[in-house]
Design a protein around this motif. Structure first.
Motif, mmCIF file in Angstrom:
data_model
loop_
_atom_site.group_PDB
_atom_site.id
_atom_site.type_symbol
_atom_site.label_atom_id
_atom_site.label_comp_id
_atom_site.label_asym_id
_atom_site.label_seq_id
_atom_site.Cartn_x
_atom_site.Cartn_y
_atom_site.Cartn_z
ATOM 1 N N THR A 1 0.830 -1.202 0.000
ATOM 2 C CA THR A 1 0.000 0.000 0.000
ATOM 3 C C THR A 1 0.869 1.258 0.000
ATOM 4 O OG1 THR A 1 -1.754 -1.168 1.151
ATOM 5 C CG2 THR A 1 -1.842 1.226 1.221
ATOM 6 N N THR A 2 1.900 1.248 0.811
ATOM 7 C CA THR A 2 2.816 2.403 0.853
ATOM 8 C C THR A 2 3.476 2.614 -0.500
ATOM 9 O OG1 THR A 2 3.222 2.020 3.206
ATOM 10 C CG2 THR A 2 4.844 3.351 2.015
ATOM 11 N N VAL A 3 3.921 1.546 -1.108
ATOM 12 C CA VAL A 3 4.551 1.648 -2.426
ATOM 13 C C VAL A 3 3.552 2.174 -3.455
ATOM 14 C CG1 VAL A 3 5.642 0.339 -4.297
ATOM 15 C CG2 VAL A 3 6.281 -0.123 -1.923
ATOM 16 N N GLY A 4 2.303 1.766 -3.341
ATOM 17 C CA GLY A 4 1.274 2.270 -4.251
ATOM 18 C C GLY A 4 1.112 3.772 -4.149
ATOM 19 N N TRP A 5 1.069 4.275 -2.913
ATOM 20 C CA TRP A 5 0.961 5.729 -2.718
ATOM 21 C C TRP A 5 2.198 6.447 -3.255
ATOM 22 C CZ3 TRP A 5 -3.253 8.286 -2.086
ATOM 23 C CH2 TRP A 5 -4.335 7.705 -1.428
ATOM 24 N N ILE A 6 3.371 5.882 -3.034
ATOM 25 C CA ILE A 6 4.606 6.507 -3.524
ATOM 26 C C ILE A 6 4.636 6.500 -5.050
ATOM 27 C CG2 ILE A 6 7.129 6.308 -3.591
ATOM 28 C CD1 ILE A 6 6.913 5.198 -0.677
ATOM 29 N N ALA A 7 4.248 5.397 -5.657
ATOM 30 C CA ALA A 7 4.212 5.323 -7.125
ATOM 31 C C ALA A 7 3.221 6.346 -7.682
ATOM 32 C CB ALA A 7 3.854 3.907 -7.578
ATOM 33 N N ALA A 8 2.052 6.451 -7.065
ATOM 34 C CA ALA A 8 1.063 7.437 -7.521
ATOM 35 C C ALA A 8 1.623 8.849 -7.402
ATOM 36 C CB ALA A 8 -0.223 7.295 -6.710
ATOM 37 N N ALA A 9 2.287 9.140 -6.288
ATOM 38 C CA ALA A 9 2.900 10.460 -6.102
ATOM 39 C C ALA A 9 3.981 10.712 -7.146
ATOM 40 C CB ALA A 9 3.474 10.581 -4.693
ATOM 41 N N PHE A 10 4.743 9.677 -7.474
ATOM 42 C CA PHE A 10 5.774 9.813 -8.508
ATOM 43 C C PHE A 10 5.144 10.174 -9.849
ATOM 44 C CE2 PHE A 10 8.244 7.928 -11.972
ATOM 45 C CZ PHE A 10 9.450 8.606 -11.814
ATOM 46 N N PHE A 11 4.055 9.493 -10.199
ATOM 47 C CA PHE A 11 3.389 9.794 -11.470
ATOM 48 C C PHE A 11 2.864 11.226 -11.496
ATOM 49 C CE2 PHE A 11 2.612 5.028 -11.733
ATOM 50 C CZ PHE A 11 3.634 4.835 -12.660
ATOM 51 N N VAL A 12 2.399 11.710 -10.359
ATOM 52 C CA VAL A 12 1.963 13.109 -10.276
ATOM 53 C C VAL A 12 3.173 14.037 -10.402
ATOM 54 C CG1 VAL A 12 0.943 14.852 -8.743
ATOM 55 C CG2 VAL A 12 -0.113 12.583 -8.937
ATOM 56 N N ALA A 13 4.272 13.682 -9.759
ATOM 57 C CA ALA A 13 5.472 14.527 -9.767
ATOM 58 C C ALA A 13 6.093 14.668 -11.149
ATOM 59 C CB ALA A 13 6.501 13.978 -8.780
ATOM 60 N N VAL A 14 6.011 13.631 -11.965
ATOM 61 C CA VAL A 14 6.631 13.709 -13.297
ATOM 62 C C VAL A 14 5.677 14.269 -14.355
ATOM 63 C CG1 VAL A 14 8.288 11.874 -12.804
ATOM 64 C CG2 VAL A 14 6.129 11.303 -13.955
ATOM 65 N N PHE A 15 4.424 14.492 -13.985
ATOM 66 C CA PHE A 15 3.459 15.037 -14.943
ATOM 67 C C PHE A 15 3.904 16.372 -15.544
ATOM 68 C CE2 PHE A 15 -0.417 17.381 -16.074
ATOM 69 C CZ PHE A 15 -0.896 16.543 -17.063
ATOM 70 N N PRO A 16 4.518 17.278 -14.777
ATOM 71 C CA PRO A 16 4.988 18.522 -15.408
ATOM 72 C C PRO A 16 5.955 18.293 -16.575
ATOM 73 C CG PRO A 16 4.954 18.786 -13.047
ATOM 74 C CD PRO A 16 4.688 17.316 -13.324
#
Length: 130
Positions: A74-89
């Motif tokens: 679950t933690t990795v899922g949240w981190i992966a989702a945050a990563f995808f948001v972070a690279v969106f720019p």
């Protein structure tokens, strides 16, 4: 879907996402470094190549964790989702600045790609139960 088939679908989604992230990370570090530089926004204070290499290392780590880290799924899922948001720019910068890369050689293709990032966020969260 039954609980069992839902569990299998989530596992498949998580493993596929993990393998895709790991593969993308390896290409960041090797054969596609130039192409990934096109996605680094101008506001990033690091050298574009350094940014590409760092994001490649993060992708390999996240991809591996999605496949292997059972107790922290679950933690990795949240981190992966945050990563995808972070690279969106970076995806946005590629579209706004008309930068070619990965066959995205028209504004329409670059714009269409923007809609895949929320899908990655959703898969990261759903497949890990986050």
């Amino acid at each position: 879907m039954t609980d069992r088939s839902t569990g299998l679908a989530r596992t498949a989604g998580r493993v596929l996402l993990g393998l895709a992230l790991t593969g993308a990370g390896v290409t960041h570090l090797t054969v596609a470094r130039q192409e990934f530089r096109a996605q680094v926004p101008d506001f990033v204070p690091l050298d574009p190549d350094t940014t590409v290499l760092a994001s490649g290392v993060v992708e390999v780590a996240l991809g591996s964790a999605l496949v292997l880290a059972r107790s922290r799924r679950t933690t990795v899922g949240w981190i992966a989702a945050a990563f995808f948001v972070a690279v969106f720019p970076g995806n946005l910068a590629q579209w706004v600045h008309h930068r070619d890369g990965f066959g995205l050689d028209t504004d329409a293709k670059r714009f269409a790609r923007l809609f895949f990032q929320p899908v990655l966020v959703a898969v990261a969260l759903w497949s890990t139960g986050a």
